[in-house]
Design an enzyme around this catalytic site. Structure first.
Site, PDB file in Angstrom:
ATOM      1  CE  LYS A  13     -31.786  72.560   8.938  1.00  0.00           C
ATOM      2  NZ  LYS A  13     -32.011  73.964   8.628  1.00  0.00           N
ATOM      3  N   GLY A 174     -30.906  78.918  10.587  1.00  0.00           N
ATOM      4  CA  GLY A 174     -29.601  78.894   9.928  1.00  0.00           C
ATOM      5  C   GLY A 174     -28.967  80.258   9.735  1.00  0.00           C
TER       6      GLY A 174
HETATM    7  C1  PEP Z   1     -34.006  73.836  11.675  1.00  0.00           C
HETATM    8  O1  PEP Z   1     -33.686  73.705  10.508  1.00  0.00           O
HETATM    9  O2  PEP Z   1     -34.981  73.246  12.135  1.00  0.00           O
HETATM   10  C2  PEP Z   1     -33.194  74.735  12.497  1.00  0.00           C
HETATM   11  C3  PEP Z   1     -33.702  75.139  13.630  1.00  0.00           C
HETATM   12  O3  PEP Z   1     -31.971  75.085  11.996  1.00  0.00           O
HETATM   13  P1  PEP Z   1     -30.826  75.965  12.753  1.00  0.00           P
HETATM   14  O4  PEP Z   1     -30.735  75.448  14.164  1.00  0.00           O
HETATM   15  O5  PEP Z   1     -29.585  75.693  11.966  1.00  0.00           O
HETATM   16  O6  PEP Z   1     -31.263  77.364  12.707  1.00  0.00           O
END
Ligand code: PEP
Length: 244
Positions: A13, A174
């Protein structure tokens, strides 16, 4: 068709100035060069550090990917990055239709579809993200939502070589929350029936070293798309090792 190796992909990200991105990539590359991996690995850093991370990963076998692209090859699109630019920076994959783009930037299925076509034009494999909101899951429409997103976001020419699907429930990203293994299995089975044989279908949403083994062992789960846990080399490596 021969079973493809699982793919564990890290979505960094909007995280990583050059020094820390190089440190993280260097740690992963060192592990990958010395230990046999049970799966394919991919990292998708911010566009500003693609070249630097690509240089550090060189020869490690870990692939490089972008997090989004514009549908056009070039032109007056201030601030955007084309699929050709990602390819030129060393990418072989691009994440498209992530929920943070669908919900945060209002991206439609049609826009995602045009970006997938752009990725293919540039020679990139597209990782197309689909997933339901909390309300949609509670309403019992998760599979219908995901099926509609797939139908709207993936062009006809999809194949196991140019497409990866990531099932990412919006409410699991998240948050530390994950669907039950049964719910993941149900949606993955539904996606599998709608894509070309051999297409890898990843699960994403709060994957961590503690839950990865069980999720990755599900028959229709061919890897993981990892956000937060991909920012720690030790955790991301542990998830990749959980592919068994
Ligand atoms: C993502 O943003 O693709 C994701 C899966 O985030 P997280 O693993 O932090 O939930």
């Amino acid at each position: 068709m021969a079973q493809r190796r699982h793919l564990v992909a890290g979505n960094w990200k909007m995280n990583g100035l050059r020094a820390e991105a190089e440190r993280l990539a260097g740690d992963l590359a060192a592990r990958a060069r010395t230990a046999a991996g049970g799966c394919d690995m991919l990292v998708c850093p911010p566009a500003t550090v693609l070249a630097a991370v690509g240089a550090v990963l060189g020869g490690s076998g870990i692939a490089l990917g972008g997090q989004d692209c514009h549908a056009a090859e070039k032109g007056a699109f201030t601030g955007d990055v084309s699929a050709e630019m990602l390819k030129d920076a060393g990418c072989s994959f691009v994440i498209l239709g992530h929920s943070e783009r669908r919900h945060g930037h209002g991206e439609t299925d049609a826009e995602v579809r045009a970006k997938v076509a752009a990725a293919w034009r540039a020679g990139l494999a597209a990782i197309v993200c689909v997933g339901e909101t909390r309300e949609q899951r509670e309403a019992g429409t998760a599979l219908a939502v995901v099926s509609a997103q797939l139908a709207g976001s993936v062009p006809e020419a999809a194949s196991a070589a140019n497409l990866v699907v990531a099932y990412e429930p919006v409410w699991a990203i998240g948050t530390g929350l994950t669907p039950t293994l049964g719910d993941i299995a149900e949606i993955h089975g539904g996606i599998r029936a709608r894509v070309a044989a051999g297409t890898r279908v990843l699960y994403g949403g709060s994957v961590n070293p503690g839950n990865a083994r069980d999720i990755l062992a599900l028959p229709d789960v061919a890897g993981a798309l990892v956000g937060g846990a991909s920012l720690k080399a030790e955790d991301f490596w542990a998830i990749a090792q959980a592919c068994g």
